[in-house]
Scaffold this motif. Structure first.
Motif, mmCIF file in Angstrom:
data_model
loop_
_atom_site.group_PDB
_atom_site.id
_atom_site.type_symbol
_atom_site.label_atom_id
_atom_site.label_comp_id
_atom_site.label_asym_id
_atom_site.label_seq_id
_atom_site.Cartn_x
_atom_site.Cartn_y
_atom_site.Cartn_z
ATOM 1 N N GLY A 75 0.954 -1.015 -0.488
ATOM 2 C CA GLY A 75 -0.204 -0.019 -0.060
ATOM 3 C C GLY A 75 0.615 1.699 -0.334
ATOM 4 N N ALA A 76 0.266 1.917 -0.723
ATOM 5 C CA ALA A 76 1.418 3.284 -0.838
ATOM 6 C C ALA A 76 1.606 4.228 0.241
ATOM 7 N N ARG A 77 0.756 3.916 1.322
ATOM 8 C CA ARG A 77 0.741 5.113 2.641
ATOM 9 C C ARG A 77 1.143 4.915 3.554
ATOM 10 N N LEU A 78 1.273 3.090 3.147
ATOM 11 C CA LEU A 78 1.919 2.029 4.259
ATOM 12 C C LEU A 78 3.539 2.275 4.018
ATOM 13 N N ARG A 79 4.258 2.749 2.751
ATOM 14 C CA ARG A 79 5.215 1.898 2.150
ATOM 15 C C ARG A 79 5.662 3.866 2.683
ATOM 16 N N SER A 80 5.082 4.558 2.231
ATOM 17 C CA SER A 80 5.544 5.947 2.976
ATOM 18 C C SER A 80 5.618 6.189 4.003
ATOM 19 N N VAL A 81 4.577 5.864 5.251
ATOM 20 C CA VAL A 81 4.812 5.303 6.598
ATOM 21 C C VAL A 81 6.140 4.986 7.355
ATOM 22 N N LEU A 82 6.418 3.998 6.630
ATOM 23 C CA LEU A 82 7.835 2.811 6.805
ATOM 24 C C LEU A 82 8.737 3.762 6.192
ATOM 25 N N LEU A 83 8.894 4.178 4.935
ATOM 26 C CA LEU A 83 9.584 4.748 4.791
ATOM 27 C C LEU A 83 10.406 6.039 5.808
ATOM 28 N N LEU A 84 9.571 6.682 5.719
ATOM 29 C CA LEU A 84 9.939 7.855 6.459
ATOM 30 C C LEU A 84 10.782 7.234 8.232
ATOM 31 N N VAL A 85 9.780 6.195 8.419
ATOM 32 C CA VAL A 85 10.420 6.329 9.691
ATOM 33 C C VAL A 85 11.740 5.194 10.175
ATOM 34 N N PHE A 86 11.785 4.892 8.559
ATOM 35 C CA PHE A 86 12.854 4.243 7.834
ATOM 36 C C PHE A 86 14.639 5.448 7.431
ATOM 37 N N ALA A 87 13.839 6.685 7.070
ATOM 38 C CA ALA A 87 14.690 7.276 7.323
ATOM 39 C C ALA A 87 15.203 8.333 8.685
ATOM 40 N N ALA A 88 14.376 8.496 9.429
ATOM 41 C CA ALA A 88 14.431 9.235 11.269
ATOM 42 C C ALA A 88 15.419 8.107 11.637
ATOM 43 N N ASP A 89 15.107 7.293 11.446
ATOM 44 C CA ASP A 89 16.035 6.161 12.049
ATOM 45 C C ASP A 89 17.862 6.164 11.491
ATOM 46 N N CYS A 90 17.816 6.203 10.316
ATOM 47 C CA CYS A 90 18.950 6.125 9.745
ATOM 48 C C CYS A 90 19.880 7.488 10.525
ATOM 49 N N VAL A 91 18.878 8.478 10.227
ATOM 50 C CA VAL A 91 19.726 9.324 10.493
ATOM 51 C C VAL A 91 19.658 9.529 12.220
ATOM 52 N N VAL A 92 19.152 8.855 13.075
ATOM 53 C CA VAL A 92 19.361 8.760 14.171
ATOM 54 C C VAL A 92 20.562 8.216 14.577
ATOM 55 N N GLU A 93 20.960 7.118 13.988
ATOM 56 C CA GLU A 93 21.944 6.084 13.807
ATOM 57 C C GLU A 93 22.966 6.554 13.505
ATOM 58 N N VAL A 94 23.520 7.489 12.426
ATOM 59 C CA VAL A 94 24.569 8.254 11.975
ATOM 60 C C VAL A 94 25.082 9.442 12.770
ATOM 61 N N ALA A 95 23.705 10.035 13.179
ATOM 62 C CA ALA A 95 24.185 11.082 14.067
ATOM 63 C C ALA A 95 24.725 10.683 15.414
#
Length: 254
Positions: A75-95
């Motif tokens: 689903g487009a909405r599900l994918r969008s939400v998962l990607l946004l959470v994934f992006a935020a998590d990547c930033v937290v890890e690298v930071a």
């Protein structure tokens, strides 16, 4: 028919992931310059290697996942939400890793002070979130056949399957390191991850390399059967590389 508002949100999520991924890669490259100027060891728990490799790897992985998941039947909405959470998590890890590099202390498995413990645990929890999100995408790739040109479904499924090896090896490194740290073997904990690092690194980027191969072949004049065979050969070669890295981990693991 897709709701225009949903499509717009999805495009914004993709763009955000791509921009964030590029910024993470840039962060890694900047720290490569810092390493060239400041010097110091490349290996070890305290070095500029970690913000360099993690920045570049997380950035490329974020861009790859945002692109590759566009071929998944979710689903487009599900994918969008998962990607946004994934992006935020990547930033937290690298930071977190970058912060500790500038403080000249280990980022992972560091329980020396309450602040270091908080950072270390945040990175561990973030790693768990990554495992869950990427596993959801991997399962989705096998539940319904991905879309795309000849060879792309095979490339996407194989990329995610090999990515699960990276997640498993990463989890194993963290678990063993935490056990050694909790039992008073801090120095051993820092060195315990070395045998699994090649396996983790090689398997991490299959989700980018294999779909990229299928995409490049789709621009070639070869017929679908030939392209599929080349992708299958690429998958076999990549799997062989992962197997060699896995064998090395088994032979050198203590």
């Amino acid at each position: 028919m897709t709701d225009p508002r949903t499509a717009d949100r999805l495009c914004r999520a993709d763009r955000l992931c791509h921009v964030t991924g590029l910024l993470l890669v840039l962060s890694g490259l900047v720290h490569l310059v810092v390493f060239a100027v400041d010097g110091g060891p490349w290996d070890g728990p305290v070095s500029w290697r970690k913000p360099v490799t993690f920045g570049v790897s997380f950035g490329l992985t974020l861009i790859a996942v945002a692109w590759v998941t566009s071929y998944l039947r979710v689903g487009a909405r599900l994918r969008s939400v998962l990607l946004l959470v994934f992006a935020a998590d990547c930033v937290v890890e690298v930071a977190g890793i970058t912060l500790q590099a500038w403080r000249r202390v280990p980022s992972h498995l560091n329980m020396e002070t309450p602040f270091d413990t908080t950072v270390s645990m945040a990175l561990a929890v973030g790693g768990g979130v990554l495992v869950v999100l990427l596993t959801v995408f991997a399962v989705a790739s096998f539940r319904r056949r991905p879309t795309g040109p000849a060879g792309m479904p095979l490339a996407v499924r194989s990329g995610f399957a090999i990515l699960l090896v990276a997640l498993a090896s990463g989890a194993a490194m963290i678990a063993r390191g935490v056990v050694l740290t909790r039992t008073g073997h801090q120095e051993a904990a820092y060195h315990s991850t070395a045998p699994l690092k090649p396996l983790h690194g090689v398997s991490l980027h299959a989700v980018l390399v294999l779909p990229a191969l299928a995409w490049l072949l789709s621009r070639s004049p070869w017929n679908e059967r030939t392209r599929l065979r080349i992708v299958a050969a690429g998958v076999g070669c990549y799997a062989a590389a992962v197997a060699v890295a896995g064998l090395w981990a088994v032979l050198t693991y203590r």
